[in-house]
Design an enzyme around this catalytic site. Structure first.
Site, mmCIF file in Angstrom:
data_model
loop_
_atom_site.group_PDB
_atom_site.id
_atom_site.type_symbol
_atom_site.label_atom_id
_atom_site.label_comp_id
_atom_site.label_asym_id
_atom_site.label_seq_id
_atom_site.Cartn_x
_atom_site.Cartn_y
_atom_site.Cartn_z
ATOM 1 N N ASP A 99 2.697 4.446 5.286
ATOM 2 C CA ASP A 99 2.733 3.754 6.656
ATOM 3 C C ASP A 99 2.265 2.429 6.655
ATOM 4 O OD1 ASP A 99 0.197 4.196 5.146
ATOM 5 O OD2 ASP A 99 -1.249 4.887 6.836
ATOM 6 N N HIS A 100 2.463 1.759 5.488
ATOM 7 C CA HIS A 100 2.353 0.641 5.084
ATOM 8 C C HIS A 100 3.937 0.159 4.634
ATOM 9 C CE1 HIS A 100 -2.128 -0.220 5.133
ATOM 10 N NE2 HIS A 100 -1.955 1.006 4.963
ATOM 11 N N ASN A 122 0.794 -1.109 -0.062
ATOM 12 C CA ASN A 122 -0.062 -0.171 -0.150
ATOM 13 C C ASN A 122 0.908 1.378 0.159
ATOM 14 O OD1 ASN A 122 -1.462 2.421 0.862
ATOM 15 N ND2 ASN A 122 -3.198 1.214 1.714
ATOM 16 N N ASP A 173 -3.882 -4.861 0.593
ATOM 17 C CA ASP A 173 -4.243 -4.351 1.894
ATOM 18 C C ASP A 173 -5.638 -4.552 2.199
ATOM 19 O OD1 ASP A 173 -4.915 -3.010 4.048
ATOM 20 O OD2 ASP A 173 -4.457 -1.045 3.130
ATOM 21 N N ASN A 181 -6.975 -4.895 5.296
ATOM 22 C CA ASN A 181 -7.550 -3.936 6.086
ATOM 23 C C ASN A 181 -8.199 -4.812 7.369
ATOM 24 O OD1 ASN A 181 -7.491 -1.087 6.386
ATOM 25 N ND2 ASN A 181 -8.426 -0.907 4.497
ATOM 26 N N TYR A 211 -7.809 -3.766 -2.761
ATOM 27 C CA TYR A 211 -7.761 -2.572 -1.536
ATOM 28 C C TYR A 211 -9.049 -2.707 -0.740
ATOM 29 C CZ TYR A 211 -7.103 1.929 0.800
ATOM 30 O OH TYR A 211 -7.202 2.955 1.413
ATOM 31 N N GLU A 247 -3.939 1.738 -3.125
ATOM 32 C CA GLU A 247 -3.881 3.181 -2.997
ATOM 33 C C GLU A 247 -2.811 3.811 -3.550
ATOM 34 O OE1 GLU A 247 -5.031 5.620 1.075
ATOM 35 O OE2 GLU A 247 -4.006 3.777 1.460
#
EC number: 3.1.-.-
Length: 410
Positions: free
Chosen positions: A387-388, A45, A267, A269, A227, A76
């Site tokens: 942030d990934h 991501n 991702d 989530n 995603y 993303e």
């Protein structure tokens, strides 16, 4: 592959002919024929691919060169799709974001108030009609500048993706109408899939909303890059329902596509078990502005609510799927066991989750060779600005009749 040319020697000795580019490419193709399908995969991501290209590309490029994946799945990407809003998306093109409607929207959101104020400040005595003409002119100037900037960024991105090591890959895009969500799939040109589609519905030709799906079919397996939508914090904002619907559609897709093994990455989530987060009590008790959902199973950090975790567990069980990382790593790893990390400043510092996955059909269990989180620590080492962190996955080569006969004859 770099090409090296030996200079002519001064003593007059014959120069060994350098391999021509065409001959080298032929040799490369012969080597890749032995590899009939992708074996090394990477998912990441990027949290805006444009920002990564602008700020972190050399380090990420070096990482890709070292790991040398056959497939790179990106989530993303945050790039708008080609074509007008609402029209079918073109997976092979990025929109330059210069359409009149988008210009108008941009100016409305970011500049109109300033332009109106500017017209009053510069021409306080101007009559309303003249002021309107002046404002339209200023709007045109701002929009033109914005369009030039956007075109520059997209050109920079495409240049980065055509340079080593990414020039060896073919790219497919699935994108939203705006700079939100979106996915990309890069596959080495020597290992092209038989088919690529962009929806969980196999009969549909359109892309998923927000460009959340790319499905590639290879000779012996399917690769799904998704995603997954965030669960959100509040029931009344329809986020919970959106995520429930998504999970139901994923399960239906898995159950309907059992004729070939599946590798599902991206991702997702969700953190399946307590071992998949750094601070289970913190994430279980997390709230947004003190709000508590009416259903206790929806309480907590999005991605770690009991409701999401139960659905993910049911999906793995009913779909006969394996979480590749957890299949190989049974113990909690506080340094390298998470793919997402909270902001290094504030209450989320050091709070981490594993929400990026490689999930594989049980039929591939004996071929799972490696699956690793490629980032570490609370300082986001190996996250390359996102942030990934990237997650890697490796399969061992599929046994062939020839290899089986060879092993039997020994």
């Amino acid at each position: 592959m770099k090409r090296f040319f030996k200079p002519i020697e001064k003593d007059g000795s014959a120069k060994k002919p350098a391999l021509s580019p065409a001959k080298k490419e032929t040799e490369n193709e012969e080597e890749n024929k032995k590899k009939r399908e992708p074996l090394k995969f990477l998912t990441w991501n990027a949290n805006s691919l444009l920002l990564r290209v602008k700020n972190n590309w050399p380090d990420f490029s070096n990482f890709v060169t070292t790991f040398d994946p056959d497939v790179i799945a990106i989530q993303e990407v945050r790039m708008p799709a080609a074509g007008s809003k609402g029209a079918p998306k073109n997976p092979g093109e990025l929109k330059d974001d210069t359409g009149p409607s988008r210009e108008e929207k941009r100016v409305t959101n970011y500049a109109t108030a300033g332009l109106i104020l500017m017209s009053y400040m510069v021409f306080p005595e101007m009559d309303p009609k003249s002021r309107l003409i002046q404002r339209q002119y200023l709007t045109y100037i701002v929009a033109s500048k914005f369009c030039c900037m956007t075109n520059y960024f997209i050109s920079t991105l495409l240049c980065a993706l055509s340079s080593p090591p990414f020039g060896d890959f073919q790219i497919w895009w699935s994108l939203a109408d705006s700079k939100y969500a979106g996915t990309a799939l890069l596959v080495k040109k020597c290992l092209q899939p038989k088919k690529v589609s962009f929806s969980l519905d196999k009969s549909a030709s359109k892309h998923e909303p927000d460009g959340r799906v790319i499905l590639a079919e290879f000779e012996t397996f399917r690769l799904l890059n998704t995603y997954s939508p965030n669960n959100g914090w509040k029931e009344e904002e329809n986020a919970f329902q959106r995520r429930r619907k998504w999970d139901k559609r994923i399960l239906e897709f898995v159950m309907q596509c059992s004729e070939k093994p599946l590798i599902w990455c991206g991702d997702l989530n969700v953190s399946h078990e307590e071992i998949d987060v750094s601070h289970p009590d913190f994430f279980s008790a997390a709230k947004l502005n003190g709000y508590i959902p009416p259903n206790k199973e929806d309480c907590g950090q999005p991605g770690f609510t009991l409701s999401e975790r139960k659905r993910f567990g049911a999906l793995l069980k009913e779909g006969r799927l394996l979480d590749a990382y957890r299949f190989l790593h049974k113990e909690k790893d506080m340094d390298c066991g998470f793919s997402w990390s909270g902001n290094p400043i504030g209450k989320y510092r050091g709070k981490r989750m594993r929400i990026d996955y490689f999930v594989a059909s049980e039929e591939l269990k004996d071929r799972i060779a490696a699956c690793e989180m490629r980032g570490r620590g609370i300082e986001l080492e190996g996250f390359y600005g996102s942030d990934h962190c990237p997650v890697s996955f490796e399969l061992s080569p599929q046994a062939t009749p020839d290899s089986n006969q060879g092993s039997l004859s020994m």
